[in-house]
Design a protein around this motif. Structure first.
Motif, PDB file in Angstrom:
ATOM      1  N   LEU A 108       6.335  34.001  40.688  1.00  0.00           N
ATOM      2  CA  LEU A 108       5.684  32.701  40.590  1.00  0.00           C
ATOM      3  C   LEU A 108       4.688  32.632  39.435  1.00  0.00           C
ATOM      4  O   LEU A 108       4.529  31.591  38.793  1.00  0.00           O
ATOM      5  CB  LEU A 108       4.952  32.374  41.893  1.00  0.00           C
ATOM      6  N   GLY A 109       3.981  33.763  39.184  1.00  0.00           N
ATOM      7  CA  GLY A 109       2.961  33.734  38.141  1.00  0.00           C
ATOM      8  C   GLY A 109       2.406  35.115  37.867  1.00  0.00           C
ATOM      9  O   GLY A 109       2.809  36.118  38.471  1.00  0.00           O
ATOM     10  N   ILE A 110       1.449  35.172  36.944  1.00  0.00           N
ATOM     11  CA  ILE A 110       0.821  36.420  36.539  1.00  0.00           C
ATOM     12  C   ILE A 110      -0.683  36.214  36.420  1.00  0.00           C
ATOM     13  O   ILE A 110      -1.149  35.137  36.014  1.00  0.00           O
ATOM     14  CB  ILE A 110       1.413  36.942  35.200  1.00  0.00           C
ATOM     15  N   VAL A 111      -1.452  37.239  36.757  1.00  0.00           N
ATOM     16  CA  VAL A 111      -2.909  37.249  36.582  1.00  0.00           C
ATOM     17  C   VAL A 111      -3.263  38.519  35.827  1.00  0.00           C
ATOM     18  O   VAL A 111      -2.791  39.616  36.175  1.00  0.00           O
ATOM     19  CB  VAL A 111      -3.642  37.226  37.940  1.00  0.00           C
ATOM     20  N   THR A 112      -4.102  38.409  34.810  1.00  0.00           N
ATOM     21  CA  THR A 112      -4.492  39.566  33.999  1.00  0.00           C
ATOM     22  C   THR A 112      -6.005  39.736  34.027  1.00  0.00           C
ATOM     23  O   THR A 112      -6.743  38.861  34.520  1.00  0.00           O
ATOM     24  CB  THR A 112      -4.034  39.385  32.534  1.00  0.00           C
ATOM     25  N   ASP A 113      -6.463  40.848  33.471  1.00  0.00           N
ATOM     26  CA  ASP A 113      -7.907  41.082  33.339  1.00  0.00           C
ATOM     27  C   ASP A 113      -8.579  39.913  32.615  1.00  0.00           C
ATOM     28  O   ASP A 113      -9.688  39.498  32.963  1.00  0.00           O
ATOM     29  CB  ASP A 113      -8.162  42.374  32.562  1.00  0.00           C
ATOM     30  N   ARG A 114      -7.908  39.415  31.599  1.00  0.00           N
ATOM     31  CA  ARG A 114      -8.479  38.307  30.825  1.00  0.00           C
ATOM     32  C   ARG A 114      -8.673  37.074  31.711  1.00  0.00           C
ATOM     33  O   ARG A 114      -9.676  36.360  31.588  1.00  0.00           O
ATOM     34  CB  ARG A 114      -7.564  37.968  29.650  1.00  0.00           C
ATOM     35  N   ASP A 115      -7.717  36.828  32.608  1.00  0.00           N
ATOM     36  CA  ASP A 115      -7.850  35.682  33.517  1.00  0.00           C
ATOM     37  C   ASP A 115      -9.068  35.845  34.426  1.00  0.00           C
ATOM     38  O   ASP A 115      -9.788  34.870  34.699  1.00  0.00           O
ATOM     39  CB  ASP A 115      -6.592  35.528  34.372  1.00  0.00           C
ATOM     40  N   PRO A 143       5.458  32.598  33.955  1.00  0.00           N
ATOM     41  CA  PRO A 143       5.159  33.308  32.708  1.00  0.00           C
ATOM     42  C   PRO A 143       6.423  33.649  31.929  1.00  0.00           C
ATOM     43  O   PRO A 143       7.509  33.769  32.509  1.00  0.00           O
ATOM     44  CB  PRO A 143       4.458  34.577  33.201  1.00  0.00           C
ATOM     45  N   CYS A 144       6.258  33.782  30.645  1.00  0.00           N
ATOM     46  CA  CYS A 144       7.368  34.235  29.794  1.00  0.00           C
ATOM     47  C   CYS A 144       7.831  35.608  30.284  1.00  0.00           C
ATOM     48  O   CYS A 144       7.007  36.492  30.542  1.00  0.00           O
ATOM     49  CB  CYS A 144       6.898  34.324  28.346  1.00  0.00           C
ATOM     50  N   ALA A 145       9.125  35.775  30.443  1.00  0.00           N
ATOM     51  CA  ALA A 145       9.665  37.032  30.971  1.00  0.00           C
ATOM     52  C   ALA A 145      10.801  37.524  30.085  1.00  0.00           C
ATOM     53  O   ALA A 145      11.370  36.771  29.278  1.00  0.00           O
ATOM     54  CB  ALA A 145      10.144  36.834  32.404  1.00  0.00           C
ATOM     55  N   LEU A 146      11.141  38.796  30.265  1.00  0.00           N
ATOM     56  CA  LEU A 146      12.220  39.421  29.511  1.00  0.00           C
ATOM     57  C   LEU A 146      13.369  39.763  30.443  1.00  0.00           C
ATOM     58  O   LEU A 146      13.152  40.169  31.597  1.00  0.00           O
ATOM     59  CB  LEU A 146      11.740  40.708  28.844  1.00  0.00           C
ATOM     60  N   ALA A 147      14.596  39.638  29.944  1.00  0.00           N
ATOM     61  CA  ALA A 147      15.758  40.109  30.694  1.00  0.00           C
ATOM     62  C   ALA A 147      15.825  41.630  30.590  1.00  0.00           C
ATOM     63  O   ALA A 147      15.288  42.227  29.652  1.00  0.00           O
ATOM     64  CB  ALA A 147      17.031  39.477  30.150  1.00  0.00           C
ATOM     65  N   SER A 148      16.490  42.240  31.539  1.00  0.00           N
ATOM     66  CA  SER A 148      16.537  43.708  31.571  1.00  0.00           C
ATOM     67  C   SER A 148      17.285  44.306  30.388  1.00  0.00           C
ATOM     68  O   SER A 148      17.130  45.491  30.078  1.00  0.00           O
ATOM     69  CB  SER A 148      17.188  44.176  32.875  1.00  0.00           C
ATOM     70  N   ASP A 149      18.124  43.515  29.700  1.00  0.00           N
ATOM     71  CA  ASP A 149      18.849  44.038  28.532  1.00  0.00           C
ATOM     72  C   ASP A 149      18.138  43.731  27.213  1.00  0.00           C
ATOM     73  O   ASP A 149      18.681  43.969  26.134  1.00  0.00           O
ATOM     74  CB  ASP A 149      20.275  43.493  28.493  1.00  0.00           C
ATOM     75  N   ALA A 150      16.927  43.212  27.286  1.00  0.00           N
ATOM     76  CA  ALA A 150      16.158  42.927  26.065  1.00  0.00           C
ATOM     77  C   ALA A 150      15.713  44.230  25.408  1.00  0.00           C
ATOM     78  O   ALA A 150      15.605  45.271  26.055  1.00  0.00           O
ATOM     79  CB  ALA A 150      14.942  42.072  26.401  1.00  0.00           C
ATOM     80  N   THR A 151      15.470  44.175  24.099  1.00  0.00           N
ATOM     81  CA  THR A 151      14.991  45.338  23.356  1.00  0.00           C
ATOM     82  C   THR A 151      13.484  45.231  23.115  1.00  0.00           C
ATOM     83  O   THR A 151      12.888  44.165  23.300  1.00  0.00           O
ATOM     84  CB  THR A 151      15.695  45.444  21.998  1.00  0.00           C
ATOM     85  N   LEU A 152      12.907  46.313  22.656  1.00  0.00           N
ATOM     86  CA  LEU A 152      11.497  46.279  22.297  1.00  0.00           C
ATOM     87  C   LEU A 152      11.243  45.276  21.175  1.00  0.00           C
ATOM     88  O   LEU A 152      10.173  44.687  21.095  1.00  0.00           O
ATOM     89  CB  LEU A 152      11.020  47.670  21.869  1.00  0.00           C
ATOM     90  N   PHE A 153      12.235  45.111  20.307  1.00  0.00           N
ATOM     91  CA  PHE A 153      12.105  44.117  19.242  1.00  0.00           C
ATOM     92  C   PHE A 153      11.904  42.724  19.847  1.00  0.00           C
ATOM     93  O   PHE A 153      11.036  41.956  19.419  1.00  0.00           O
ATOM     94  CB  PHE A 153      13.339  44.126  18.345  1.00  0.00           C
ATOM     95  N   ASP A 154      12.744  42.408  20.860  1.00  0.00           N
ATOM     96  CA  ASP A 154      12.595  41.113  21.535  1.00  0.00           C
ATOM     97  C   ASP A 154      11.200  40.978  22.140  1.00  0.00           C
ATOM     98  O   ASP A 154      10.570  39.911  22.067  1.00  0.00           O
ATOM     99  CB  ASP A 154      13.642  40.979  22.645  1.00  0.00           C
TER     100      ASP A 154
END
Length: 616
Positions: free
Chosen positions: A193-200, A224-235
């Motif tokens: 649903l969402g993300i909370v960070t130290d900055r938040d 939040p923006c998310a990555l697929a499991s087949d994404a690379t570090l470049f992505d």
């Protein structure tokens, strides 16, 4: 052929034979069904009575001959044809095939072969191509050395902290502290649903005076923006840069949370990147730190090989590490000794000069000093050389057994003395002089004044071109290290010692190509030092055909590639890497490619015999 068990055995065999290794399992089985089994006795001479099509040797040996003698030898896993479908695409009536041993043969009838070629373009190209082109395809690797091509799943932090939307801000902050993480993911029923960070917590709670009893859902960043499991570090890096975020959730196919990638994870992964590795070597300020960094090189080398990084890139990266280490040691020495009293150049010889270093080599280097140096100045350079050579040794680059190092007075001279020594070698090319020449004529400026090195190299090239006696002596040296392949196409293995029944891929594999390229380059005034660049320059200058140049490049790449794979396997097993290879541990395809590479070098040596021996 119909028995299922036998079909499976034959399909497995074909999967290791050129060009059938590229076919899918179903096609392999279809081919296996069409095969005819044939047994012939020793001395059998093949004729049209044996049937048309392609003959694939399951066991035994067959020679292709003509009036002048043996043309080539076929062994298990190799194929030949009586009716023009030979691997080099040539048909000559004077050629014939003879069984040298009792042979078990699979015959693919001509109509089945034609059908296979129509359906599979790469199979058709195979039977039209010359054997050298097959070698080229085997030698050209695909790979990506950059750490940015790793999948995010290989470096992400697994088991991220998950909290329910109704969890309080205070409880979330406490959980983050206990887990020592900088982010928490708000989920329900495995859905993110969402993300909370130290900055938040700083900007959305403390800065605004928000009550910590409120729910975490009130301050989270939704969807939040998310990555697929087949994404690379470049992505990942691209997303972090474009969106200005430091945490990216990684989602599986069902959109479930698998892990989180942070900037810290990216930085840890970056430490294994060759560029970062070299940069770090250049910044370290103590010998101990350099030793610790260089201790990581073998495993990094293994990763490059296992990632199918191209051979030339691996040798360039390994050389870049030794260059950076040498320069850093020189910097540290000058910090201790004070600035150099006059211009000088630290020279790298051999594989370092060519940009072709691998692991397990010793150091070959020298100091080229300006003619203005006094005797007191020479004492300063002696201290410099002792410091740098000792540092290289401590970091894994062993002292040269032949003492070809700057710490030896013989390899630490003023420019005029270097020229005089080289002139002496070329005037009287004794065995020891030729050995020194084979090391010294591959030189490169590692640090200091490049103009000194360039002037010395020009001096050498000017004198070597006109000296036929010198070139003839070098030619004899080239021919003394011929590839280990008999005239009948069998490997010539080490007969005794620790590496009995093995091939020395350095001395008898890559070294003959290096020496061939060096000899031709010196004879034609070509200043390039790297073996690939020498071969390319020879083709551009018209001193070697483009086909011969490319074939030698491919042979060099393929032999070095097998050498790299052997060393990577030794590192993985916890052994010290060396240059020996037991051909029994290679696949049938690797053995076939290696033999073809050796044949290419043998053919190139025939030209040496005609052009340079006896001072011609």
């Amino acid at each position: 052929m119909s028995d299922k068990a036998e079909l499976a055995l034959v399909s497995d065999f074909l999967a290791e034979c050129l060009p059938f290794d590229s076919l899918d399992p179903q096609t392999l089985e279809d081919v296996a069904r069409q095969l005819r089994i044939k047994y012939v006795r020793r001395h059998h001479r093949f004729s049209a009575m044996d049937g048309d099509g392609l003959y694939i040797l399951r066991s035994g040996v067959v020679d292709e001959q003509q009036e002048s003698g043996l043309l080539q030898r076929f062994e298990s896993g190799e194929s030949f044809s009586l009716n023009g479908h030979s691997r080099d695409g040539e048909v000559t009536q004077s050629r014939y095939f003879v069984a040298i041993e009792d042979c078990l043969i699979y015959r693919l009838p001509d109509d089945a072969l034609r059908s296979l070629r129509r359906q599979h373009r790469h199979i058709d190209r195979f039977f039209h191509a010359r054997s050298e082109r097959l070698l080229r395809r085997a030698a050209r690797f695909r790979g990506q050395p950059s750490f940015l091509m790793q999948p995010v799943t290989s470096v992400m932090s697994q088991q991220p902290l998950e909290v329910a939307p109704e969890t309080s801000i205070a409880q979330t902050a406490q959980a983050m502290t206990e887990r020592r993480v900088s982010s928490a993911f708000v989920t329900r029923d495995e859905t993110l649903l969402g993300i909370v960070t130290d900055r938040d917590l700083r900007s959305r709670v403390l800065a605004l005076g928000l009550s910590p009893d409120q729910t975490v859902a009130s301050i989270m960043t939704e969807n939040p923006c998310a990555l697929a499991s087949d994404a690379t570090l470049f992505d990942a890096v691209l997303e972090m840069t474009n969106r200005g975020v430091h945490h990216l959730p990684v989602l599986g196919e069902a959109q479930q949370l698998l892990g989180v990638l942070t900037t810290s994870d990216v930085n840890v992964a970056r430490e294994d990147d060759p560029i970062y590795f070299v940069q770090r070597v250049s910044r370290l300020s103590s010998l101990t730190a350099l030793q610790e960094q260089l201790a990581r090189l073998p495993n990094l080398f293994r990763q490059w090989v296992e990632a199918d990084t191209p051979v030339t890139q691996i040798t360039q990266m390994t050389t870049a590490v030794s260059d950076a280490l040498t320069r850093r040691l020189i910097d540290l020495a000058e910090q201790s000794l004070g600035p150099a009293p006059c211009d000088y150049c630290w020279l790298g010889f051999g594989s370092q000069a060519r940009g072709e270093q691998l692991l397990g080599g010793d150091q070959d280097n020298g100091l080229l000093i300006d003619n203005s140096a006094t005797d007191d100045d020479m004492a300063w350079f002696a201290k410099l050389a002792d410091f740098v050579c000792a540092g290289l040794n401590d970091c894994g680059y062993d002292y040269c057994p032949g003492d070809v190092m700057a710490k030896s007075e013989k390899w630490r001279k003023r420019a005029a003395d270097w020229e005089a020594m080289v002139d002496g070698w070329m005037t009287s090319p004794s065995a020891s002089a030729v050995m020194h020449i084979s090391i010294f004529f591959d030189l490169r400026a590692i640090a200091g004044s490049r103009s000194l090195a360039e002037a010395l190299q020009q001096h050498m090239l000017a004198h070597s071109q006109r000296n036929t006696i010198f070139l003839a002596a070098l030619a004899e040296n080239v021919l003394a290290s011929s590839p280990p392949l008999s005239m009948f196409g069998r490997f010539l293995l080490e007969r005794s010692g620790e590496h009995q029944h093995s091939l020395d891929l350095k001395k008898r594999g890559v070294l003959p190509v290096i020496e061939l390229a060096r000899l031709h380059s010196l004879a034609n005034g070509i200043p390039a030092v790297n073996t690939h660049k020498r071969l390319q320059a020879l083709a551009r200058a018209g001193q070697m055909s483009l086909a011969d140049s490319r074939n030698l490049e491919d042979a060099f790449t393929l032999i070095n590639g097998i050498r790299l794979q052997q060393q990577a396997a030794q590192i993985a097993a916890g052994d010290e890497p060396d240059n020996y290879c037991d051909p029994r541990q290679l696949t049938r395809l690797q053995r076939s490619h290696l033999k073809q590479a050796f044949r290419v070098v043998h053919q190139a040596e025939d030209i040496i015999k005609l052009r340079y021996r006896a001072g011609n």
